[in-house]
Design a protein around this motif. Structure first.
Motif, PDB file in Angstrom:
ATOM      1  N   ALA A 217       0.970  -1.229  -0.053  1.00 45.11           N
ATOM      2  CA  ALA A 217      -0.055  -0.049   0.005  1.00 45.11           C
ATOM      3  C   ALA A 217       0.873   1.301  -0.086  1.00 45.11           C
ATOM      4  O   ALA A 217       2.158   1.187   0.229  1.00 45.11           O
ATOM      5  CB  ALA A 217      -0.943   0.075   1.050  1.00 45.11           C
ATOM      6  N   GLY A 218       0.049   2.339   0.040  1.00 43.64           N
ATOM      7  CA  GLY A 218       1.073   3.689  -0.086  1.00 43.64           C
ATOM      8  C   GLY A 218       1.106   4.377  -1.290  1.00 43.64           C
ATOM      9  O   GLY A 218       1.428   5.523  -1.277  1.00 43.64           O
ATOM     10  N   GLY A 219       0.853   3.603  -2.292  1.00 43.08           N
ATOM     11  CA  GLY A 219       1.155   4.297  -3.597  1.00 43.08           C
ATOM     12  C   GLY A 219      -0.052   5.179  -4.036  1.00 43.08           C
ATOM     13  O   GLY A 219      -1.081   5.137  -3.643  1.00 43.08           O
ATOM     14  N   THR A 220       0.353   6.164  -5.059  1.00 45.80           N
ATOM     15  CA  THR A 220      -0.652   7.015  -5.757  1.00 45.80           C
ATOM     16  C   THR A 220      -0.434   6.746  -7.231  1.00 45.80           C
ATOM     17  O   THR A 220       0.781   6.543  -7.336  1.00 45.80           O
ATOM     18  CB  THR A 220      -0.550   8.218  -5.100  1.00 45.80           C
ATOM     19  OG1 THR A 220       0.618   9.167  -5.509  1.00 45.80           O
ATOM     20  CG2 THR A 220      -0.862   8.492  -3.754  1.00 45.80           C
ATOM     21  N   GLU A 221      -1.556   7.412  -8.022  1.00 45.21           N
ATOM     22  CA  GLU A 221      -1.100   7.671  -9.255  1.00 45.21           C
ATOM     23  C   GLU A 221       0.266   8.417  -9.871  1.00 45.21           C
ATOM     24  O   GLU A 221       1.071   7.963 -10.402  1.00 45.21           O
ATOM     25  CB  GLU A 221      -1.997   8.311  -9.834  1.00 45.21           C
ATOM     26  CG  GLU A 221      -1.999   8.215 -11.511  1.00 45.21           C
ATOM     27  CD  GLU A 221      -3.653   8.776 -12.281  1.00 45.21           C
ATOM     28  OE1 GLU A 221      -3.410   9.568 -13.250  1.00 45.21           O
ATOM     29  OE2 GLU A 221      -4.680   8.344 -11.598  1.00 45.21           O
ATOM     30  N   GLU A 222       0.542   9.690  -8.824  1.00 42.78           N
ATOM     31  CA  GLU A 222       1.589  10.198  -9.176  1.00 42.78           C
ATOM     32  C   GLU A 222       2.952   9.597  -8.758  1.00 42.78           C
ATOM     33  O   GLU A 222       4.142   9.529  -9.024  1.00 42.78           O
ATOM     34  CB  GLU A 222       1.436  11.616  -8.367  1.00 42.78           C
ATOM     35  CG  GLU A 222       2.580  12.479  -8.429  1.00 42.78           C
ATOM     36  CD  GLU A 222       2.500  13.800  -7.733  1.00 42.78           C
ATOM     37  OE1 GLU A 222       3.510  13.974  -6.931  1.00 42.78           O
ATOM     38  OE2 GLU A 222       1.534  14.574  -8.157  1.00 42.78           O
ATOM     39  N   LYS A 223       3.002   8.867  -7.362  1.00 41.97           N
ATOM     40  CA  LYS A 223       3.979   7.951  -6.815  1.00 41.97           C
ATOM     41  C   LYS A 223       3.417   6.543  -6.572  1.00 41.97           C
ATOM     42  O   LYS A 223       2.892   6.271  -5.444  1.00 41.97           O
ATOM     43  CB  LYS A 223       4.512   8.797  -5.441  1.00 41.97           C
ATOM     44  CG  LYS A 223       4.874  10.264  -5.678  1.00 41.97           C
ATOM     45  CD  LYS A 223       5.403  10.775  -4.453  1.00 41.97           C
ATOM     46  CE  LYS A 223       6.323  12.160  -4.612  1.00 41.97           C
ATOM     47  NZ  LYS A 223       6.702  12.617  -3.276  1.00 41.97           N
ATOM     48  N   PRO A 224       3.752   5.713  -7.622  1.00 42.86           N
ATOM     49  CA  PRO A 224       3.166   4.368  -7.364  1.00 42.86           C
ATOM     50  C   PRO A 224       4.047   3.414  -6.517  1.00 42.86           C
ATOM     51  O   PRO A 224       5.235   3.958  -6.274  1.00 42.86           O
ATOM     52  CB  PRO A 224       3.325   3.768  -8.658  1.00 42.86           C
ATOM     53  CG  PRO A 224       4.238   4.761  -9.336  1.00 42.86           C
ATOM     54  CD  PRO A 224       4.504   6.152  -8.871  1.00 42.86           C
ATOM     55  N   VAL A 225       3.351   2.466  -5.812  1.00 41.12           N
ATOM     56  CA  VAL A 225       4.389   1.520  -5.352  1.00 41.12           C
ATOM     57  C   VAL A 225       5.462   1.038  -6.350  1.00 41.12           C
ATOM     58  O   VAL A 225       5.162   0.751  -7.563  1.00 41.12           O
ATOM     59  CB  VAL A 225       3.280   0.320  -4.824  1.00 41.12           C
ATOM     60  CG1 VAL A 225       4.387  -0.942  -4.327  1.00 41.12           C
ATOM     61  CG2 VAL A 225       2.486   0.616  -4.057  1.00 41.12           C
ATOM     62  N   GLY A 226       6.581   0.975  -5.572  1.00 43.63           N
ATOM     63  CA  GLY A 226       7.890   0.493  -6.525  1.00 43.63           C
ATOM     64  C   GLY A 226       8.600   1.853  -6.818  1.00 43.63           C
ATOM     65  O   GLY A 226       9.742   1.481  -7.406  1.00 43.63           O
TER      66      GLY A 226
END
Length: 176
Positions: free
Chosen positions: A117-126
């Motif tokens: 978890a924790g990702g966003t469209e701007e800052k995805p997981v990975g």
């Protein structure tokens, strides 16, 4: 039969990045410190897997929270507010901070989103940023700090493993 000595169980292979780094740092009589967020100490662990690493490895700082980044590494509140912990500016400040606090020639940092978890469209997981800072001799004008952006696929462990590899590779590249 070769003259190469096989590593003992648990030691990295002769051509492993951490061994190559150790040889280069030792040959140059230089030192390194690491500042880690998402990798949680894995970069320092890899570097210290090499016997004799105390010749060039000074310390590792795991600064997972924003408060830890402020307190332990001198990352600015302004960078954290403006860009977030997972950003090139923060990776650069982490690398510079650990280098300067430790008084080493090199600083390396990792910050990113390991997931799941924790990702966003701007800052995805990975999404991961690796910072490298070098302290050249005073007056040479050759000191620098830079950050690389990566996006790794896979589960949490895969992202942490690839981030660790990317940090070691970034330092190797900078030493070349």
């Amino acid at each position: 039969m070769t003259d190469a000595v096989a590593p003992t169980e648990g030691e990295p292979a002769e051509d492993a990045a951490e061994r190559r780094l150790g040889r280069r740092l030792r040959d140059r009589d230089e030192t390194v410190a690491v500042a880690e967020s998402l990798t949680g100490g894995l970069v320092g662990s890899r570097l210290t897997d090499v016997p004799g690493s105390s010749d060039y490895f000074d310390r590792g700082v795991v600064a997972y929270s924003n408060d830890a980044k402020l307190d332990a590494l001198g990352v600015s509140r302004e960078s954290l507010d403006a860009h977030g912990a997972v950003s090139a500016p923060v990776a650069r400040e982490m690398a510079r901070g650990v280098r300067d606090i430790a008084g080493t020639d090199w600083g390396v940092s990792t910050t990113g989103i390991a997931g799941p978890a924790g990702g966003t469209e701007e800052k995805p997981v990975g999404l991961v940023f690796v910072g490298v800072a070098h302290a050249a001799p005073w007056g040479s004008g050759d000191s620098f700090v830079r950050a690389e952006r990566h996006v790794f696929d896979g589960d949490r462990w895969a992202v942490k493993r690839e981030s660790t590899r990317a940090a070691l590779d970034a330092l190797l590249d900078a030493l070349d």
